[in-house]
Motif scaffolding. Structure first.
Motif, PDB file in Angstrom:
ATOM      1  N   TYR A  88       1.770  -1.603  -0.564  1.00 52.68           N
ATOM      2  CA  TYR A  88       1.384  -2.117   0.739  1.00 52.68           C
ATOM      3  C   TYR A  88       0.120  -1.413   1.246  1.00 52.68           C
ATOM      4  O   TYR A  88      -0.735  -2.021   1.869  1.00 52.68           O
ATOM      5  N   VAL A  89       0.022  -0.116   0.967  1.00 47.62           N
ATOM      6  CA  VAL A  89      -1.169   0.631   1.370  1.00 47.62           C
ATOM      7  C   VAL A  89      -2.409   0.054   0.701  1.00 47.62           C
ATOM      8  O   VAL A  89      -3.451  -0.131   1.318  1.00 47.62           O
ATOM      9  N   THR A  90      -2.298  -0.241  -0.597  1.00 48.83           N
ATOM     10  CA  THR A  90      -3.430  -0.792  -1.335  1.00 48.83           C
ATOM     11  C   THR A  90      -3.844  -2.136  -0.761  1.00 48.83           C
ATOM     12  O   THR A  90      -5.029  -2.423  -0.591  1.00 48.83           O
ATOM     13  N   ALA A  91      -2.868  -2.978  -0.432  1.00 53.62           N
ATOM     14  CA  ALA A  91      -3.178  -4.285   0.145  1.00 53.62           C
ATOM     15  C   ALA A  91      -3.848  -4.136   1.509  1.00 53.62           C
ATOM     16  O   ALA A  91      -4.800  -4.852   1.824  1.00 53.62           O
ATOM     17  N   ALA A  92      -3.372  -3.192   2.311  1.00 50.13           N
ATOM     18  CA  ALA A  92      -3.982  -2.969   3.622  1.00 50.13           C
ATOM     19  C   ALA A  92      -5.397  -2.443   3.477  1.00 50.13           C
ATOM     20  O   ALA A  92      -6.295  -2.821   4.233  1.00 50.13           O
ATOM     21  N   LEU A  93      -5.605  -1.601   2.493  1.00 46.35           N
ATOM     22  CA  LEU A  93      -6.943  -1.077   2.216  1.00 46.35           C
ATOM     23  C   LEU A  93      -7.909  -2.208   1.942  1.00 46.35           C
ATOM     24  O   LEU A  93      -9.015  -2.257   2.481  1.00 46.35           O
ATOM     25  N   ARG A  94      -7.493  -3.144   1.120  1.00 50.94           N
ATOM     26  CA  ARG A  94      -8.352  -4.275   0.777  1.00 50.94           C
ATOM     27  C   ARG A  94      -8.527  -5.240   1.935  1.00 50.94           C
ATOM     28  O   ARG A  94      -9.462  -6.031   1.947  1.00 50.94           O
ATOM     29  N   SER A  95      -7.625  -5.165   2.917  1.00 47.98           N
ATOM     30  CA  SER A  95      -7.705  -6.069   4.068  1.00 47.98           C
ATOM     31  C   SER A  95      -8.493  -5.484   5.224  1.00 47.98           C
ATOM     32  O   SER A  95      -8.621  -6.116   6.271  1.00 47.98           O
ATOM     33  N   GLY A  96      -9.006  -4.257   5.060  1.00 50.70           N
ATOM     34  CA  GLY A  96      -9.889  -3.705   6.072  1.00 50.70           C
ATOM     35  C   GLY A  96      -9.278  -2.714   7.032  1.00 50.70           C
ATOM     36  O   GLY A  96      -9.851  -2.449   8.101  1.00 50.70           O
ATOM     37  N   ALA A  97      -8.120  -2.123   6.694  1.00 50.94           N
ATOM     38  CA  ALA A  97      -7.571  -1.070   7.551  1.00 50.94           C
ATOM     39  C   ALA A  97      -8.525   0.114   7.598  1.00 50.94           C
ATOM     40  O   ALA A  97      -9.199   0.425   6.620  1.00 50.94           O
ATOM     41  N   SER A  98      -8.595   0.765   8.741  1.00 51.46           N
ATOM     42  CA  SER A  98      -9.528   1.878   8.919  1.00 51.46           C
ATOM     43  C   SER A  98      -8.907   3.235   8.629  1.00 51.46           C
ATOM     44  O   SER A  98      -9.592   4.251   8.691  1.00 51.46           O
ATOM     45  N   GLY A  99      -7.624   3.260   8.336  1.00 54.62           N
ATOM     46  CA  GLY A  99      -6.996   4.543   8.039  1.00 54.62           C
ATOM     47  C   GLY A  99      -5.537   4.363   7.697  1.00 54.62           C
ATOM     48  O   GLY A  99      -4.953   3.285   7.861  1.00 54.62           O
ATOM     49  N   PHE A 100      -4.947   5.458   7.210  1.00 57.17           N
ATOM     50  CA  PHE A 100      -3.543   5.473   6.819  1.00 57.17           C
ATOM     51  C   PHE A 100      -2.926   6.782   7.255  1.00 57.17           C
ATOM     52  O   PHE A 100      -3.455   7.852   6.958  1.00 57.17           O
ATOM     53  N   LEU A 101      -1.819   6.694   7.978  1.00 56.21           N
ATOM     54  CA  LEU A 101      -1.125   7.881   8.452  1.00 56.21           C
ATOM     55  C   LEU A 101       0.332   7.823   8.018  1.00 56.21           C
ATOM     56  O   LEU A 101       0.964   6.766   8.077  1.00 56.21           O
ATOM     57  N   LEU A 102       0.859   8.959   7.598  1.00 62.32           N
ATOM     58  CA  LEU A 102       2.294   9.047   7.362  1.00 62.32           C
ATOM     59  C   LEU A 102       2.994   9.190   8.707  1.00 62.32           C
ATOM     60  O   LEU A 102       2.474   9.805   9.632  1.00 62.32           O
ATOM     61  N   LYS A 103       4.186   8.632   8.802  1.00 61.68           N
ATOM     62  CA  LYS A 103       4.906   8.692  10.069  1.00 61.68           C
ATOM     63  C   LYS A 103       5.310  10.114  10.437  1.00 61.68           C
ATOM     64  O   LYS A 103       5.600  10.383  11.606  1.00 61.68           O
ATOM     65  N   ASP A 104       5.338  11.008   9.455  1.00 60.16           N
ATOM     66  CA  ASP A 104       5.678  12.394   9.754  1.00 60.16           C
ATOM     67  C   ASP A 104       4.443  13.288   9.835  1.00 60.16           C
ATOM     68  O   ASP A 104       4.511  14.495   9.630  1.00 60.16           O
ATOM     69  N   THR A 105       3.286  12.682  10.138  1.00 56.30           N
ATOM     70  CA  THR A 105       2.062  13.455  10.345  1.00 56.30           C
ATOM     71  C   THR A 105       2.296  14.514  11.423  1.00 56.30           C
ATOM     72  O   THR A 105       3.001  14.277  12.405  1.00 56.30           O
ATOM     73  N   ASP A 106       1.699  15.678  11.245  1.00 58.05           N
ATOM     74  CA  ASP A 106       1.807  16.761  12.210  1.00 58.05           C
ATOM     75  C   ASP A 106       1.425  16.259  13.598  1.00 58.05           C
ATOM     76  O   ASP A 106       0.314  15.768  13.806  1.00 58.05           O
ATOM     77  N   PRO A 107       2.332  16.342  14.574  1.00 60.34           N
ATOM     78  CA  PRO A 107       2.034  15.831  15.920  1.00 60.34           C
ATOM     79  C   PRO A 107       0.759  16.410  16.521  1.00 60.34           C
ATOM     80  O   PRO A 107       0.057  15.723  17.270  1.00 60.34           O
ATOM     81  N   GLU A 108       0.434  17.661  16.203  1.00 59.60           N
ATOM     82  CA  GLU A 108      -0.772  18.264  16.756  1.00 59.60           C
ATOM     83  C   GLU A 108      -2.041  17.609  16.230  1.00 59.60           C
ATOM     84  O   GLU A 108      -3.101  17.689  16.865  1.00 59.60           O
ATOM     85  N   GLN A 109      -1.939  16.951  15.064  1.00 60.10           N
ATOM     86  CA  GLN A 109      -3.105  16.307  14.465  1.00 60.10           C
ATOM     87  C   GLN A 109      -3.355  14.911  15.019  1.00 60.10           C
ATOM     88  O   GLN A 109      -4.473  14.395  14.946  1.00 60.10           O
ATOM     89  N   LEU A 110      -2.327  14.280  15.570  1.00 61.04           N
ATOM     90  CA  LEU A 110      -2.439  12.877  15.963  1.00 61.04           C
ATOM     91  C   LEU A 110      -3.585  12.599  16.943  1.00 61.04           C
ATOM     92  O   LEU A 110      -4.366  11.659  16.732  1.00 61.04           O
ATOM     93  N   PRO A 111      -3.733  13.355  18.026  1.00 62.11           N
ATOM     94  CA  PRO A 111      -4.854  13.063  18.942  1.00 62.11           C
ATOM     95  C   PRO A 111      -6.211  13.164  18.257  1.00 62.11           C
ATOM     96  O   PRO A 111      -7.102  12.347  18.517  1.00 62.11           O
ATOM     97  N   PHE A 112      -6.388  14.145  17.368  1.00 63.45           N
ATOM     98  CA  PHE A 112      -7.656  14.283  16.659  1.00 63.45           C
ATOM     99  C   PHE A 112      -7.915  13.070  15.776  1.00 63.45           C
ATOM    100  O   PHE A 112      -9.052  12.591  15.659  1.00 63.45           O
ATOM    101  N   LEU A 113      -6.867  12.549  15.149  1.00 63.22           N
ATOM    102  CA  LEU A 113      -7.016  11.397  14.268  1.00 63.22           C
ATOM    103  C   LEU A 113      -7.347  10.137  15.067  1.00 63.22           C
ATOM    104  O   LEU A 113      -8.160   9.317  14.627  1.00 63.22           O
ATOM    105  N   ILE A 114      -6.739   9.986  16.230  1.00 61.17           N
ATOM    106  CA  ILE A 114      -7.052   8.843  17.096  1.00 61.17           C
ATOM    107  C   ILE A 114      -8.509   8.905  17.538  1.00 61.17           C
ATOM    108  O   ILE A 114      -9.226   7.891  17.541  1.00 61.17           O
TER     109      ILE A 114
END
Length: 221
Positions: A88-114
């Motif tokens: 699914y990630v590969t398909a989204a990549l080809r469809s123009g998604a601008s990024g990929f995040l795991l749902k368990d990404t470090d909460p402190e990193q989320l604002p920086f990624l946004i």
């Protein structure tokens, strides 16, 4: 304020992401909805960034992504994923998604990624990057990544390396002493030469070609 929207079928995920992001002074979560409400809500509220679950029971995340990409203006969309969603990630990549995040990404990193997404950067969770890079080009027929990247001039390779680090055009310009317009021109040329349609795809090619070092792990943003 960066107007952000969370799309996920799990109420706990929506609540968690909303709580974390709303704590940032410059991020406003304007909505947190399930997949079936996503397109209509984006049309009504016009968020800058959408975090979109790749797999949802009520609607396919890839279908939602395709519809959001057709909107004008279209929001920046980053996919929320889990370890077992490579195809699914590969398909989204080809469809123009601008990024990929795991749902368990470090909460402190989320604002920086946004913030990185809102500024036009790429966001690639290091775990997602390793898994996708291992399969994305292997499933393509365009040849080894090194040969593809060799099509670029030295200046274009320098820009590509910064794209792969997640920098937005304005930051690339500052780093390389170029105007934002010049950077945009280089980015367009790079995408054309690499035969890819997005900065994320270009970043994955840079990873695979070894431009960032053989063992470098990163969370771009």
């Amino acid at each position: 304020m960066i107007r952000t929207m969370v799309v996920d079928d799990e109420a706990l995920i929506r609540t968690g992401f909303t709580h974390i992001l709303d704590a940032a002074d410059d991020i406003d979560v304007v909505a947190a909805v399930s997949g079936g409400q996503a397109v209509r809500t984006v049309r009504e509220l016009g968020p800058d960034v959408v975090l979109l679950d790749i797999r949802m029971p009520d609607v396919d995340g890839l279908t939602v992504l395709a519809e959001l990409r057709r909107l004008r203006p279209a929001p920046v969309v980053a996919m929320l994923t889990t370890f077992d969603a490579d195809e699914y990630v590969t398909a989204a990549l080809r469809s123009g998604a601008s990024g990929f995040l795991l749902k368990d990404t470090d909460p402190e990193q989320l604002p920086f990624l946004i913030r990185a997404l809102a500024e036009g950067g790429t966001v690639l969770s290091s775990d997602v990057t390793r898994r996708v890079v291992d399969g994305y080009l292997d499933r393509s027929r365009r040849g080894p990544a090194g040969d593809i990247v060799a099509r670029l001039t030295a200046r274009e390779r320098a820009v590509l390396m910064l794209i792969a680090e997640g920098l937005a055009n304005v930051d690339i310009g500052t780093r390389l002493h170029m105007s934002t317009g010049t950077v945009k021109g280089h980015v367009s040329t790079i995408l054309a030469k690499l035969e890819v349609s997005s900065r994320v795809q270009a970043a994955l090619l840079a990873e695979r070609a070894g431009l960032l070092g053989p063992s470098r792990e990163r969370e771009s943003g």
